[in-house]
Design an enzyme around this catalytic site. Structure first.
Site, PDB file in Angstrom:
ATOM      1  N   LYS A  40       1.954  -6.639   1.792  1.00 48.38           N
ATOM      2  CA  LYS A  40       3.176  -5.856   2.529  1.00 48.38           C
ATOM      3  C   LYS A  40       2.726  -5.495   3.820  1.00 48.38           C
ATOM      4  O   LYS A  40       1.712  -5.340   4.080  1.00 48.38           O
ATOM      5  CB  LYS A  40       3.753  -4.701   1.591  1.00 48.38           C
ATOM      6  CG  LYS A  40       4.453  -5.069   0.374  1.00 48.38           C
ATOM      7  CD  LYS A  40       5.717  -5.810   0.546  1.00 48.38           C
ATOM      8  CE  LYS A  40       6.480  -5.978  -0.982  1.00 48.38           C
ATOM      9  NZ  LYS A  40       5.585  -6.547  -1.967  1.00 48.38           N
ATOM     10  N   SER A  78       8.756 -12.068  -1.592  1.00 45.20           N
ATOM     11  CA  SER A  78       9.235 -10.735  -0.755  1.00 45.20           C
ATOM     12  C   SER A  78       8.711 -10.843   0.486  1.00 45.20           C
ATOM     13  O   SER A  78       8.982  -9.790   1.340  1.00 45.20           O
ATOM     14  CB  SER A  78       8.439  -9.800  -1.635  1.00 45.20           C
ATOM     15  OG  SER A  78       6.824  -9.501  -1.432  1.00 45.20           O
TER      16      SER A  78
END
Length: 229
Positions: free
Chosen positions: A187, A149
């Site tokens: 993230k 991701s």
């Protein structure tokens, strides 16, 4: 590794597909798991998709395909860059290690067990040597990245990231974030009023928008190590 709720939802979807051929609605998932809102279902669905357990069919309502279950084959796609290690305050040596005059050894933690308090999981038996220039200003530790991701920032599945232990971060920094005290992820952090956005670096994944009190910053990215085989 899935959390208990993620595993419960995956089994519920699998059972519904087997019995009716149609995946359950978000309302049905919410009721089956005893959740208060559909936002919790949405977060669980995103986590399962990013970890490669399910796939949502584009342009088809209520269309979910099961790709794997926790006890079968390897993932068909990368995962959620959930950091595959416990993390917490880890003291670094005050002087360079024997690995080199400009190198330091920092803890390389093992895989995180979802739902268990982080402090109880620290494993300092493994260490990794990093250049002194990669050290943050505070205590550092290393984590193994699992998933894809963050690939568009050059953070690949299997990389080792160096994390500085902090509990706050600026917008735009890549952080280790703990969601609902059970799900850790790597993230980019953005703040939006009373909400926090956890932004992936992969166009196939969606940004998670969460109430600020559901997210705890556990560290920020200060370096990356990669082995070539």
């Amino acid at each position: 590794m899935l959390t208990a709720k993620q595993n419960q939802l995956l089994l519920f979807i699998q059972e519904r597909l087997a019995s009716s051929g149609v995946s359950p609605s978000f309302d049905e998932m919410k009721d089956a798991l005893g959740l208060k809102s559909k936002s919790g279902v949405h977060r669980l669905i995103n986590a399962l998709e990013e970890r490669g357990f399910i796939r949502r069919m584009a342009n088809r309502a209520r269309a979910i395909e099961i790709l794997k279950t926790p006890d079968n084959a390897a993932p068909q796609r990368g995962g959620d860059n959930v950091v595959s290690a416990p993390f917490g305050q880890a003291k670094t040596p005050s002087a360079p290690s024997a690995a080199g005059d400009d190198s330091f050894e920092i803890p390389l933690h093992g895989k995180i067990a979802a739902g268990t308090p982080i402090e109880a999981l620290e494993n300092r038996d493994s260490f990794v040597s990093i250049p002194g220039a990669m050290m943050g200003r505070g205590d550092c530790y290393a984590l193994e990245v699992s998933g894809d991701s963050m690939v568009e920032m050059g953070i690949l599945d299997g990389d080792t990231v160096v994390i500085e232990s902090v509990n706050t971060a600026r917008d735009g920094e890549v952080v280790v974030a703990l969601v609902d005290r059970e799900e850790a992820t790597l993230k980019t952090l953005r703040r939006n009023g009373q909400f926090v956005e956890l932004v992936p670096a992969n166009r196939d994944y969606q940004t998670q928008v969460l109430e600020a009190d559901r997210v705890q910053v556990q560290g920020r990215l200060v370096g990356l190590l990669r082995q070539y085989h």
